[in-house]
Design a protein around this motif. Sequence first.
Motif, PDB file in Angstrom:
ATOM      1  N   LEU A  72      38.147 -36.479 -10.108  1.00  8.76           N
ATOM      2  CA  LEU A  72      36.947 -37.323 -10.060  1.00  8.76           C
ATOM      3  C   LEU A  72      36.566 -37.632  -8.613  1.00  8.76           C
ATOM      4  O   LEU A  72      35.392 -37.562  -8.239  1.00  8.76           O
ATOM      5  N   GLY A  73      37.546 -37.954  -7.803  1.00 13.38           N
ATOM      6  CA  GLY A  73      37.264 -38.264  -6.403  1.00 13.38           C
ATOM      7  C   GLY A  73      36.728 -37.051  -5.665  1.00 13.38           C
ATOM      8  O   GLY A  73      35.777 -37.151  -4.883  1.00 13.38           O
ATOM      9  N   TYR A  74      37.331 -35.905  -5.939  1.00 14.62           N
ATOM     10  CA  TYR A  74      36.883 -34.686  -5.265  1.00 14.62           C
ATOM     11  C   TYR A  74      35.428 -34.393  -5.620  1.00 14.62           C
ATOM     12  O   TYR A  74      34.605 -34.079  -4.766  1.00 14.62           O
ATOM     13  N   GLU A  75      35.108 -34.566  -6.905  1.00 13.87           N
ATOM     14  CA  GLU A  75      33.742 -34.308  -7.380  1.00 13.87           C
ATOM     15  C   GLU A  75      32.744 -35.331  -6.839  1.00 13.87           C
ATOM     16  O   GLU A  75      31.669 -34.973  -6.345  1.00 13.87           O
ATOM     17  N   GLN A  76      33.095 -36.603  -6.913  1.00 17.28           N
ATOM     18  CA  GLN A  76      32.125 -37.663  -6.592  1.00 17.28           C
ATOM     19  C   GLN A  76      32.030 -37.985  -5.109  1.00 17.28           C
ATOM     20  O   GLN A  76      31.036 -38.568  -4.672  1.00 17.28           O
ATOM     21  N   LEU A  77      33.073 -37.672  -4.347  1.00 18.32           N
ATOM     22  CA  LEU A  77      33.084 -38.074  -2.937  1.00 18.32           C
ATOM     23  C   LEU A  77      32.991 -36.891  -1.979  1.00 18.32           C
ATOM     24  O   LEU A  77      32.306 -36.962  -0.966  1.00 18.32           O
ATOM     25  N   VAL A  78      33.686 -35.798  -2.306  1.00 19.39           N
ATOM     26  CA  VAL A  78      33.750 -34.672  -1.361  1.00 19.39           C
ATOM     27  C   VAL A  78      32.677 -33.626  -1.667  1.00 19.39           C
ATOM     28  O   VAL A  78      31.903 -33.251  -0.791  1.00 19.39           O
ATOM     29  N   LEU A  79      32.606 -33.193  -2.929  1.00 20.36           N
ATOM     30  CA  LEU A  79      31.605 -32.166  -3.278  1.00 20.36           C
ATOM     31  C   LEU A  79      30.175 -32.681  -3.087  1.00 20.36           C
ATOM     32  O   LEU A  79      29.254 -31.907  -2.861  1.00 20.36           O
TER      33      LEU A  79
END
Length: 429
Positions: free
Chosen positions: A336-343
Amino acid sequence: MANKRVLLAGGRVIDPLAGKVRIWDVLIENGKIVKLGKGLKAKQAQRIDCRRKHIAPGFIDMHCHLREPGHEDAETIATGTKAALAGGFTRVCPMPNTDPPVDSEAQVRFQLCRAEEAGFARVHPIGCCTRARAGKELAEIGAMKKAGAVAVSDDGAWIADPRVMRRVLDYSKAFDIPVISHCELAGLDYGVANEGLVSTRLGLRAGPDVSEAAAAARDILLAEFVGARIHIAHVSCATTVDIIRWAKARGIQVTAEASPHHFTLTDEALAGFDTNYKVNPPLRTEKDRQAVIRGLADGTIDAIATDHAPHTKSEKEVEFDNAPPGMIGFETAFGLGYEQLVLTGDMRLPDYINRMTVAPARILGLPVPRIEPGANAELVILDLKAQWTYTPEQVMSRSHNSPFFGRQFQGRVVGGFLGGEQFWLLHPA
Ligand SMILES: [Zn+2]
Ligand SMILES: [Zn+2]
């Protein structure tokens, strides 16, 4: 110990402290990192091809619920720490709202023993601020810290009496242990949803975001007055982010965390009355969600914490009003963090990893995780290209209260090392 020498070859090593990513080989010997560099040769080493993989320090979850003792039908320290490891968390900090609550040295020792027996993620218990979390008399703060507690909190309840909170801050300052506040103003609780257009439309009993912001403001000002450290748990609304930003600029020793569900979802998700979306504090508006993301990006919010809160099927399969708040979170947090913050471009990968590793370690006084020669090999291997769907069959937690089943994720933890042992998850490299 299965492997004495292991060479992780060609992976992208994330350094969350320096904010860098470098293609390096990592040589591990007897559980310690002995060498980093390009084109390392190592005789008799097991070679793991890490090209197209990232390597990061093991994640630290500074806020979760493991339910033992007292509610082992929902989770145990063993099942919870196994689920944590599956999500890449090599260290977790359970909140003390167990039955009985963790308010004594003996209770802290019990948790540590159980974690050691289980042998999965390491546990750093959080003790109560007040006896039985009743908000009246102080718990054994000094003795709990000595036994291994890394913070104190009455999570689930806010300490309403300002004289009690002042004493908690006084003691925690003397023992150099942070106080974690679950901010929910007495008499102005959250009901079951965020008070606003959505709660009105759905006819849900709701509480306003000012409940969190006002409680946080009081605790931050008391901490400044006492000269103590305060940590604001699960920041969910824009006003709280603003208050913390102001307090940091003023030099107050405040830190904060946000949970993946608060930067991923909004109260619009409640439309289907699925109790797996019921959390405390409640899901808020898009404006709040964006403010939490900005707070994480600019460092106002230091850490990401899951608030993993297991509940049994029978507890959650009731009317929305009566269901206990909380969702499980270990196994979906990274994705979730990778999707919402990084991507999305809001945060760089090393800074995101920083919020899951360096930041919580610093707040709790744990050794800052490093991938460098001499450090213990406590790391995770990530496949950022991996596409996967979260299903109930994969769940390692004893409870299944997640709203994310069927969701497509990109990026997952595929394995790692902890305490000299290698662990592989779903997809060996
Ligand atoms: Zn809480
Ligand atoms: Zn909690």
